[in-house]
Design a protein around this motif. Structure first.
Motif, mmCIF file in Angstrom:
data_model
loop_
_atom_site.group_PDB
_atom_site.id
_atom_site.type_symbol
_atom_site.label_atom_id
_atom_site.label_comp_id
_atom_site.label_asym_id
_atom_site.label_seq_id
_atom_site.Cartn_x
_atom_site.Cartn_y
_atom_site.Cartn_z
ATOM 1 N N HIS A 66 0.860 -1.188 0.000
ATOM 2 C CA HIS A 66 0.000 0.000 0.000
ATOM 3 C C HIS A 66 0.890 1.230 0.000
ATOM 4 O O HIS A 66 2.107 1.118 -0.029
ATOM 5 N N HIS A 68 1.564 3.711 2.142
ATOM 6 C CA HIS A 68 2.100 4.373 3.342
ATOM 7 C C HIS A 68 3.627 4.457 3.359
ATOM 8 O O HIS A 68 4.310 3.571 2.838
ATOM 9 N N ASP A 70 5.967 3.906 5.447
ATOM 10 C CA ASP A 70 6.827 2.843 5.973
ATOM 11 C C ASP A 70 6.804 1.594 5.092
ATOM 12 O O ASP A 70 7.428 0.582 5.435
ATOM 13 N N HIS A 153 -7.533 -0.873 5.153
ATOM 14 C CA HIS A 153 -6.559 0.007 5.806
ATOM 15 C C HIS A 153 -6.349 1.279 4.980
ATOM 16 O O HIS A 153 -6.181 2.362 5.520
HETATM 17 ZN ZN LIG Z 1 -0.065 1.261 6.601
#
Ligand SMILES: [Zn+2]
Length: 283
Positions: A66, A68, A70, A153
């Motif tokens: 995804h 994000h 990190d 998420h």
């Molecule tokens: Zn995440």
């Protein structure tokens, strides 16, 4: 320096301390597929160093579960090593990274995080191989499946399946070391339904590698699915009963102590409900 540990035949997971993030390498005749690239270009270079010590071959492809920071901010390191390396992701993950990535970088640069400078120095590299539902990567002697199970998420979370060893990488649809992060880019009313799709890929013997934390089994995923279902249904019920959004956290019975995740679930859930599913407050 972090070691890649083999969790199944030629599937190695490194658990990085920063953000407690998992990075997975899947080996095949056509090289390694690296799933997620950690939080900065410098962190991505560290992954490449750690893979060098592992000695399992060179990287042939990258996957972002995804958008994000990190999971995708280390992409540039892989392009430094191989300018043509394909980076696979769901089309909405690529879109979110292009729309929100610089903003996230900015927020990070202004934070107290001790590694903010290396995030600020990071060049964002978007996935170039995007898809909408499923994709197979042919490593010669094994297939790796990328599956979009639905929103949860984020808009574009995928799971990565290695069928010959019954491993599923859950990205942040499944978290072990903390409760699943429900943010202002999450879909709290849909997440549990997406986990039902994931559970169709998971047997009682499957190793599920979460985005954060140690590998888990089917019952763990079922429990997390149930908790998210309770959250989604509670938000729906509160909105239907006309409870104002700013009172929803206090009014609900939640599967864990009310925290930012629950507050975000209420705000996002209220926004996402169709107008007819919300009652106006009586006052
Ligand atoms: Zn995440």
């Amino acid at each position: 320096m972090t070691d890649f540990m083999e969790v199944a035949d030629r599937v190695w997971v490194a658990r990085y301390e920063w953000a407690d993030a998992n990075v997975t390498a899947i080996g095949g005749e056509r090289g390694l597929v690296v799933v997620d690239t950690h939080g900065s270009t410098a962190a991505g270079r560290t992954i490449l160093d750690d893979l060098g010590r592992l000695g399992a071959g060179s990287v042939g492809a990258v996957v972002n579960t995804h958008w994000h920071w990190d999971h995708a901010f280390g992409n540039a390191a892989f392009r430094e090593q191989d300018p043509k390396i394909p980076i696979h992701a769901h089309e909405d993950a690529a879109r979110m990274l292009s729309e929100q990535g610089e903003y996230m970088k900015q927020r990070f640069a202004e934070s107290e995080d001790p590694r903010r400078d290396e995030v600020a120095a990071t060049e964002l590299v978007l996935p170039d191989q995007t898809f909408s539902s499923t994709r197979s990567l042919d490593l010669g002697d094994r297939l790796v499946e990328l599956v979009f199970p639905g929103r949860g998420h984020t808009d574009g979370d995928i799971v990565v399946r290695v069928p010959d060893v019954d491993v599923v990488l859950g990205g942040d649809l499944v978290e072990e070391s903390a409760k699943p992060w429900i943010g202002m880019d999450s879909w709290p009313l849909e997440w549990h339904g997406s986990l039902d799709v994931v559970l169709n890929l998971v047997t009682s013997d499957t190793h599920v590698v979460p985005g954060h934390g140690v590998p888990v089994g089917r019952t763990f995923v079922e429990t997390q699915r149930d908790e998210l279902a309770v959250i989604g249904e509670t938000v729906r019920r509160l909105a239907g009963a006309g409870v104002p959004v700013d009172q929803a956290v206090a009014e609900g019975d939640w599967p864990w102590d009310a925290d930012d995740r629950i507050a975000n679930a209420c705000r996002r859930g209220y926004e996402q409900l169709p107008p007819g599913a919300r009652s106006l407050p009586l006052a």
